[in-house]
Design a protein around this motif. Structure first.
Motif, short mmCIF file in Angstrom:
data_model
loop_
_atom_site.label_atom_id
_atom_site.label_comp_id
_atom_site.label_asym_id
_atom_site.label_seq_id
_atom_site.Cartn_x
_atom_site.Cartn_y
_atom_site.Cartn_z
N ARG A 597 0.84 -1.18 0.00
CA ARG A 597 0.00 0.00 0.00
C ARG A 597 0.89 1.24 0.00
O ARG A 597 1.98 1.24 0.58
N ASP A 600 0.56 7.22 1.48
CA ASP A 600 -0.63 8.01 1.76
C ASP A 600 -1.77 7.12 2.25
O ASP A 600 -2.51 7.49 3.18
N THR A 601 -1.91 5.97 1.61
CA THR A 601 -2.98 5.04 2.01
C THR A 601 -2.76 4.56 3.44
O THR A 601 -3.69 4.51 4.25
N HIS A 699 -9.60 7.39 -0.14
CA HIS A 699 -8.82 6.40 -0.90
C HIS A 699 -9.73 5.22 -1.25
O HIS A 699 -9.69 4.16 -0.61
N LYS A 701 -9.70 3.06 -3.54
CA LYS A 701 -9.01 1.83 -3.91
C LYS A 701 -8.68 1.00 -2.66
O LYS A 701 -8.69 -0.23 -2.69
N LEU A 702 -8.39 1.69 -1.56
CA LEU A 702 -8.10 1.00 -0.29
C LEU A 702 -9.28 0.14 0.14
O LEU A 702 -9.11 -1.02 0.52
#
Length: 731
Positions: A597, A600-601, A699, A701-702
């Protein structure tokens, strides 16, 4: 339903009628049994035997009910006593032993004492463990012996005639044959013609009438003195003074005489006890009540002891009179006492009617009794291959009883009982479940690379659940079932929770298995060893005392099966791990769920987590608690247990560093479904669902990746749950 032992407000008449009807059945049989026992001792012994039979019926009828083991049980001289005592009397007569009556008295005395000891040692519960084929063979043998011994009297042969003489028709007396057959027909046909007259009474009456009819043509057969076809006058000492003489004679015997009497006495005590308890089982089924086996035996023993001191014939709870008592209205203690009173009245009147009784009529009654004792249904055991061994047991006991003797048959019966027990114990499988670590895994959740190692090399750890008794009879079977799996194994995990007992032979075999594994660098692990097995044996203590599981012993003992599986898995994984969790707590980026990851995530996710420290045995959460946190294990281990009402919880899984748990409430927002408890001190990350969604908004995508990984993780756990359910179903 309990027996009505005390009269309370019940009317007296039904019990009196029941007792009288039972006495009418018991008295003729008692006289016949007494004659059968003592007649081999001489021409005048038949009359003494008839009086002894009545004395036995009176004493047993008045004494045995007082212990209240089964208040409606009618006790009187019985077929087992006739067989054992009659065979012994014949042996004593053949040996010309002048002390024969005293020796018979001694056997009866010891038998009564033994029955009392059976009761005091709570042996009534053990009688039911005698295999039915042994009991069937013994009773059939007793019936056969009675039949053979009654043939001379039935055919009218002189007293003291040998059995081989029954094959000489020239010695037969037509009058005796006629009387005997008439008594047999009367006893056999009476139940079909009327239920009001007991069969024994009908048979004896028919025999007496036939005897009288023959006497119209030949008056001499109606005489009492010098007539070999009737019981004859009692010319010996009165009954009580004769009993005192028998006691003096018995007390004059030496230790060798007492020792010689012990074996037939033990046989007699066992047979009489089984006969009484068998009758009690039948009456329980008829009345819906329960007898007290030990009280019954105590009553039988005291009754036979008093009977012996009166010079009477020993006996037991008898089937025929007891059933007549029940069907005639007897329901309380008064009915069995009434039967004893009527028997005592018959004893008082005995000098008038006993001498005139025809011996052939009494023999006819005995022939019917003997025929009914034979278990004809046992012949059906020959039809099927699976029951032929049981028939062989019956036949062996019968042949021994009739060809050698009842004492020897008792020994054969005991030996065959042991063989039947061993046969039953060795027929079942010793190994209940058998596999390896690839199929039965511990509850420790492991990363994919470790699971792959366990899957590939699982045959190096044998996993088995044993059951039943482990003893010399099943030791070889145990080894044969395991040896193919043990051939290439280094470790073995054996679950002993279903094992009932272990003997030295089985323990030695476990020691051999442990040494074989140790030679390969492995170890034997014994799990869930019972401290209190169903047999009362402390297996864990026993194995420890033998040195198998003691400190420094060749085997390990562990409390739970899962603990043993986890230990074996760790041994198998040693040196094969590609990565190992560091000793320090894991950082967020080191969790498989969050690897690769971006910074930032991870920073956004860090803001949604908090650090949690749990002490040893501390609770992370309990079933039913609210909360939406997903937990990540940084250090230590957490056990998840499903609580069960009234018993220990079911261990679902153990999570170590790098694993996550609590995803169910995290996904659906519901309450917790299980307990999570720290296994030692541990450190966790707690990811709040609400704060996670805030990070996911930034986020997206997270969120997709985390939910995808959680879905994959849940799928793997569901597969494992399916495997666990399959194993549970197999068990």
């Amino acid at each position: 339903m309990a027996f009505e032992q005390y009269p309370a407000a019940r009317p007296l008449a039904p019990d009196v009628w029941g007792g009288m009807a039972a006495a009418l059945v018991a008295i003729p049989s008692a006289v016949a049994f007494g004659v059968a026992i003592l007649s081999p001792l001489g021409p005048e012994a038949a009359a003494r035997g008839a009086a002894a039979g009545l004395a036995g019926a009176a004493a047993l009828g008045l004494i045995t009910p007082l212990t209240r083991g089964n208040p409606i049980l009618i006790s009187a001289p019985s077929a087992p006593a006739a067989a054992v005592m009659g065979a012994l009397a014949a042996e004593l007569a053949a040996a010309g032993d002048a002390a024969g009556p005293g020796r018979l008295f001694l056997v009866a005395l010891i038998a009564g004492v033994l029955q009392i000891l059976f009761a005091l040692s709570r042996g009534g519960r053990l009688m039911k463990y005698i295999p039915y084929p042994v009991v069937s063979g013994y009773l059939t043998g007793v019936g056969g012996l009675i039949l053979l011994k009654q043939l001379p009297s039935f055919l009218g042969l002189p007293q003291g005639s040998r059995l081989v003489q029954v094959l000489e028709p020239s010695l037969w007396r037509a009058e005796a044959l006629g009387v005997g057959f008439t008594a047999v027909l009367g006893m056999a046909l009476a139940p079909r013609l009327t239920k009001r007259v007991p069969a024994t009474v009908a048979g004896l009456t028919a025999g007496i009438l036939a005897h009288v009819l023959f006497g119209l043509r030949r008056p001499e057969i109606l005489q009492v003195c010098g007539n070999p076809l009737v019981v004859g006058a009692f010319t010996g000492a009165p009954l009580l003074s004769g009993a005192v003489e028998l006691l003096r004679q018995a007390l004059s015997f030496g230790a060798a005489d007492w020792s010689a009497a012990a074996t037939p006495a033990a046989t007699l005590a066992m047979l009489l006890s089984v006969d009484a308890l068998k009758t009690c089982v039948v009456t329980d089924a008829m009345t819906g009540s329960r007898h007290d086996a030990d009280r019954v035996l105590a009553g039988q023993g005291v009754g036979n002891l008093v009977t012996a001191f009166l010079g009477g014939v020993p006996g037991s709870g008898t089937m025929g009179p007891t059933l007549v008592n029940v069907t005639s209205g007897g329901t309380t203690l008064r009915s069995s006492l009434a039967a004893g009173v009527f028997a005592a009245a018959a004893l008082v009147a005995g000098p008038w009617f006993l001498p005139r009784l025809p011996l052939a009529a009494l023999s006819g009654l005995m022939v019917v009794v003997a025929a009914r004792m034979v278990d004809w249904e046992s012949l059906s055991l020959l039809r099927r291959e699976t029951t032929r061994f049981d028939f062989a047991v019956v036949a062996a006991v019968v042949v021994t009883a009739m060809g050698i003797g009842l004492v020897q048959a008792a020994g054969v019966g005991v030996g065959l009982s042991i063989l039947l027990f061993l046969r039953e114990q060795t027929q079942g499988a010793v190994v209940r479940r058998l596999g390896n670590i690839a199929r039965w895994r511990s509850k420790q959740v492991r990363p994919p690379e470790e699971s792959a190692v366990l899957e590939a090399e699982g045959d190096k750890v044998v996993v088995a659940e044993l059951q039943g008794p482990l003893f010399f009879g099943t030791a070889d079977q145990f080894l044969r079932e395991l040896e193919s799996c043990l051939a290439h194994a280094r470790w073995a995990v054996l679950d002993l929770s279903r094992v009932r007992s272990v003997d030295f032979t089985a323990a030695h075999l476990l020691e051999r298995v442990a040494r074989t594994l140790a030679a390969r660098g492995g170890r034997l692990v014994l799990c869930r060893v019972p401290a209190a097995s169903p047999t009362g044996q402390d297996l864990s203590r026993y194995l420890r005392h033998l040195g198998l599981t003691a400190e420094g012993g060749s085997a390990l003992m562990m409390g739970s099966h899962d603990e043993g599986l986890e230990w074996a898995e760790e041994r198998l994984l040693e040196g094969r791990r590609t990565s190992r969790a560091p000793d320090r707590p894991l950082e967020l980026a080191e969790f498989p769920l969050l690897r690769r990851r971006s910074a930032d995530t991870l920073a956004a996710l860090t803001a949604a987590t908090r650090e949690v420290k749990i002490p040893e045995d501390g609770s992370v959460f309990r079933a039913g608690d609210g909360g939406d946190d997903l937990f990540l294990v940084r250090r230590g281990q957490v056990r998840v247990v499903l609580p069960l009402a009234g018993q220990a919880g079911h261990h679902l899984a153990t999570f170590g560093p790098g694993e996550s748990f609590g995803e169910v409430a995290f996904l659906d927002g519901g309450v917790r479904t299980a307990d999570a408890v720290a296994r030692g001190e541990c450190e966790l990350y707690a990811v709040s669902r609400a704060r996670f969604e805030e990070a996911a908004d930034i986020h997206p995508k997270l969120a997709r990746q985390v939910f995808s990984d959680l879905a994959r993780q849940l799928a793997l756990r569901l597969r494992q749950a399916d495997a666990d359910l399959g194993a549970l179903k197999e068990s």
